[in-house]
Design an enzyme around this catalytic site. Structure first.
Site, short mmCIF file in Angstrom:
data_model
loop_
_atom_site.label_atom_id
_atom_site.label_comp_id
_atom_site.label_asym_id
_atom_site.label_seq_id
_atom_site.Cartn_x
_atom_site.Cartn_y
_atom_site.Cartn_z
N TYR A 218 0.82 -1.00 0.28
CA TYR A 218 0.43 0.07 0.00
C TYR A 218 0.95 1.04 -0.18
CZ TYR A 218 -3.95 -3.31 0.87
OH TYR A 218 -4.41 -4.54 0.40
N SER A 219 0.61 2.27 -0.99
CA SER A 219 1.15 3.02 -0.55
C SER A 219 1.15 3.89 0.23
CB SER A 219 0.39 4.00 -2.21
OG SER A 219 0.42 3.38 -3.47
N CYS A 388 0.47 7.21 -11.69
CA CYS A 388 -1.06 6.15 -10.67
C CYS A 388 -1.89 5.72 -10.57
CB CYS A 388 0.12 6.41 -8.58
SG CYS A 388 0.02 4.06 -7.50
N GLU A 428 3.43 3.79 -11.22
CA GLU A 428 3.26 2.62 -10.58
C GLU A 428 1.28 2.72 -10.56
OE1 GLU A 428 4.81 2.66 -6.96
OE2 GLU A 428 3.05 3.57 -5.80
N TYR A 430 -1.40 -0.06 -10.89
CA TYR A 430 -1.90 -1.98 -9.97
C TYR A 430 -2.93 -2.67 -10.26
CZ TYR A 430 -2.48 0.98 -6.34
OH TYR A 430 -3.53 2.31 -5.88
#
Ligand SMILES: Cc1cc2nc3c(=O)[nH]c(=O)nc-3n(C[C@H](O)[C@H](O)[C@H](O)COP(=O)(O)OP(=O)(O)OC[C@H]3O[C@@H](n4cnc5c(N)ncnc54)[C@H](O)[C@@H]3O)c2cc1C
Ligand code: SF4
Ligand code: SF4
Length: 430
Positions: A218-219, A388, A428, A430
C-alpha cells in the site's frame, strides 16, 4: 547473422532483495515466472518484456536485465541456485561468450518466434508503443534519501508492529466502493518514510495452500513527518476489494483485513519500499500528478508535504497540477478536502468516466484539455510527472503526454528519454 551471436536483454530477478511475494508470477500474462522454495526466476525463452510485472513488484527485485548471447541465456536451473545476481558482462566478455555488442540493429534475430523476438534488443521493437519504457527507475536529483527494506525477510528485523490509531471511510457511505484512510503508528521504533514510498502489510492467517498470506503493498498517503506532523505515524488509502478484475464477487484478503481494523489493533508491517517514485525537493520544482482511485495516496502525501512547506514560509515551490480520475465524484477519496485547497497552491482537474448525463472523461482527456499548460511543464526541466492508479490508465496517459509534446512541436523521443534519464516520469500502476 547467426542465432549464436544474437544478443538478448535477459530478464532476471535479484534473489537478495526479492521477498517471494508471488506478485510477479501471478501477474505475468505468459507464465514466464516460476519458483521453487528458494528463488523466483524468469524463463528467458518465454518472457516477452511486456513489463507487466515491473511496477507491481514491491521491492524492485524484478527490474533487472542482463545482456546475454541468446544461446547462452541463464537457464532456469542456474537461476534457481543463485544467491546473488551475476555481474553484467562487459563488451569483451560478451564477445568471448559468443555475442556481439554495439549497434542493436546488428543483433536482431531473424527468427519467427514471436516471444523470443520480442525480447531481442532490436530497433524493430521500438515501433510498438510501450508506456513502461518511459518510466524512470531512479529518483529526481533533489529527492531525499529513501530508506528501504528496513523490515522484511532479508532484514535483521522481519516485521515491525504498528498500532492502528485511525480508520476513517473517505468515500461516500452506502456505495459499493469503500475506501478507508487508515493511520498506523510505530511508537518509538524507527520507520522513516518519504512521500511516494509504500509499505507491505502481512494479513494474519493462511492462504488456500496453508501458507501464510503474502504481503500486500500500500502506498503511503502522508508526508515524511507523519500523518500528524511530528508523529511517528503514516496513513494509507485502502480500497476494499469486493469484486475481482472480472467483476466476480470476492473478498480481498489484505484490503478487507485493513478496512475492518479498529483503533488499537496491531498490524505486522514490512518495508518501506520504493526508491524512485520520490518527489523533488528543490525550490520552484513543479509536480504533475496523474492518478485514479487509490492512486491518489502518494499524490496526497506529496501535496500535503508541499502544503506544510508553504505554510512554513521557508520554501518556494513550483507549480502543482493534479489530474484525478474516478467513475463518479462519490468514488473519489479526499474529494472534499482537495476541493478546499487554494487554487493558487494546486491546479486540480477532475475527470469522471461515469457521471450521469455527462460525456465520459478520463484523466488522459483532462490532460489533453490542458495541453498548453502541460506542454509548458514538459519543456521545463524542473517538472516531475507522477502517474499512479489503475493499470489500464498508464498507456493512455503516456500517449497523451507524447501527443501533447508533439503537438507543441517538441520531440517526444528526446523528452521521453530525458524524463526517464533524469528520474522525472514515474509510473506506478497496479
Ligand atoms: C505499488 C502498489 C501500490 C499499491 N497501493 C495501493 C493503495 O494505496 N491502496 C490500495 O487500496 N491498494 C493498493 N495496491 C493494491 C494492493 O496491494 C492489493 O493488491 C489490493 O488491496 C488487493 O489485495 P487483497 O488482498 O484485498 O485482494 P486479494 O485477496 O489479493 O485478491 C482477491 C481477488 O481480487 C482481485 N483483485 C485484487 N486487487 C483488485 C483490485 N484492485 N480490483 C479488482 N480486483 C482485484 C485479485 O486478482 C483476486 O482475484 C497497491 C499495489 C501495488 C503493487
Ligand atoms: S516482463 Fe512480462 S513476460 Fe516478462 S516476466 Fe514480466 S510480466 Fe512476464
Ligand atoms: S514481485 Fe518482486 S518481490 Fe515479489 S516475488 Fe516477484 S520479484 Fe520477488
Amino acid at each position: 547473422m547467426s542465432t549464436e551471436s544474437t544478443l538478448i536483454k535477459q530478464h532476471v530477478i535479484d534473489p537478495e532483495i526479492c521477498i517471494r511475494c508471488n506478485t510477479c508470477e501471478a501477474i505475468c500474462p505468459v507464465g514466464a515466472i516460476t519458483h521453487d522454495s528458494l528463488n523466483y526466476v524468469v524463463k528467458a525463452d518465454i518472457c516477452n518484456s511486456c513489463m507487466d510485472c515491473i511496477s507491481p513488484c514491491p521491492t524492485g527485485s524484478i527490474d533487472n536485465w542482463r545482456m546475454m548471447p541468446k544461446a547462452k541465456a541463464y537457464s532456469i536451473e542456474e537461476q534457481l541456485k543463485w544467491d546473488e545476481l551475476p555481474a553484467e558482462l562487459n563488451d569483451a566478455e560478451l564477445a568471448a561468450a559468443g555475442g556481439e555488442s554495439g549497434d542493436a540493429a546488428t543483433t536482431q534475430d531473424s527468427s519467427a518466434d514471436a516471444a523470443s523476438a520480442a525480447s531481442v534488443v532490436s530497433t524493430a521493437t521500438a515501433s510498438a508503443f510501450n508506456s513502461a519504457q518511459f518510466g524512470a527507475t531512479i529518483p529526481p536529483w533533489s529527492a531525499a534519501h529513501a530508506y528501504t527494506n528496513l523490515y522484511g525477510p532479508k532484514a535483521a528485523e522481519k516485521t515491525i508492529t504498528a498500532t492502528v490509531t485511525g480508520n476513517l471511510r473517505v468515500t461516500e457511505v452506502g456505495k459499493e466502493y469503500d475506501t478507508h484512510h487508515i493511520v498506523l503508528d510505530f511508537g518509538n521504533l524507527p520507520f522513516p518514510v518519504l512521500e511516494g514510498q509504500s509499505i507491505g502489510i502481512l494479513p494474519p492467517g493462511e492462504d488456500a495452500k496453508g501458507k501464510p498470506h503474502h504481503a500486500r503493498q500500500y502506498s503511503i498517503a502522508s508526508p515524511r513527518n507523519g500523518e500528524r506532523p511530528g508523529h511517528n505515524n503514516l496513513s494509507l488509502t485502502i480500497k476494499r476489494v469486493l469484486e475481482d478484475h472480472d467483476g466476480q464477487p470476492v473478498r480481498g484478503v489484505g484490503s478487507n483485513y485493513m478496512c475492518d481494523l479498529n483503533v488499537g489493533d496491531k498490524v505486522q508491517v514490512i518495508g518501506p519500499f520504493g526508491a524512485s517514485f520520490l518527489m523533488p525537493n528543490h525550490p520552484k520544482s513543479n509536480i504533475v500528478m496523474i492518478c485514479t482511485g487509490t492512486g491518489s495516496a502518494p499524490m496526497r502525501a506529496m501535496t500535503e508535504w508541499r502544503r506544510r512547506l508553504r505554510a512554513s514560509g521557508k520554501f518556494e515551490g513550483g507549480k502543482l497540477m493534479l489530474f484525478f480520475g474516478a467513475r463518479t465524484p462519490a468514488e473519489l477519496p479526499y474529494f472534499g478536502p482537495l476541493n478546499n485547497l487554494p487554487k493558487d497552491f494546486i491546479d486540480t482537474e477532475f475527470a469522471f468516466s461515469r457521471e450521469e448525463g455527462k460525456t465520459k472523461r478520463y484523466v488522459q482527456d483532462a490532460l489533453r484539455d490542458r495541453a498548453a499548460d502541460v506542454a509548458a511543464l514538459l519543456k521545463d526541466g524542473n517538472t516531475c510527472f507522477y502517474v499512479c492508479g489503475l493499470k489500464s490508465m498508464e498507456e493512455g496517459v503516456v500517449m497523451a503526454l507524447r501527443d501533447i509534446a508533439q503537438n507543441a512541436g517538441l520531440d517526444w523521443d528526446a523528452i521521453g528519454g530525458t524524463l526517464k534519464k533524469e528520474g522525472r516520469l514515474h509510473l506506478e500502476t497496479y
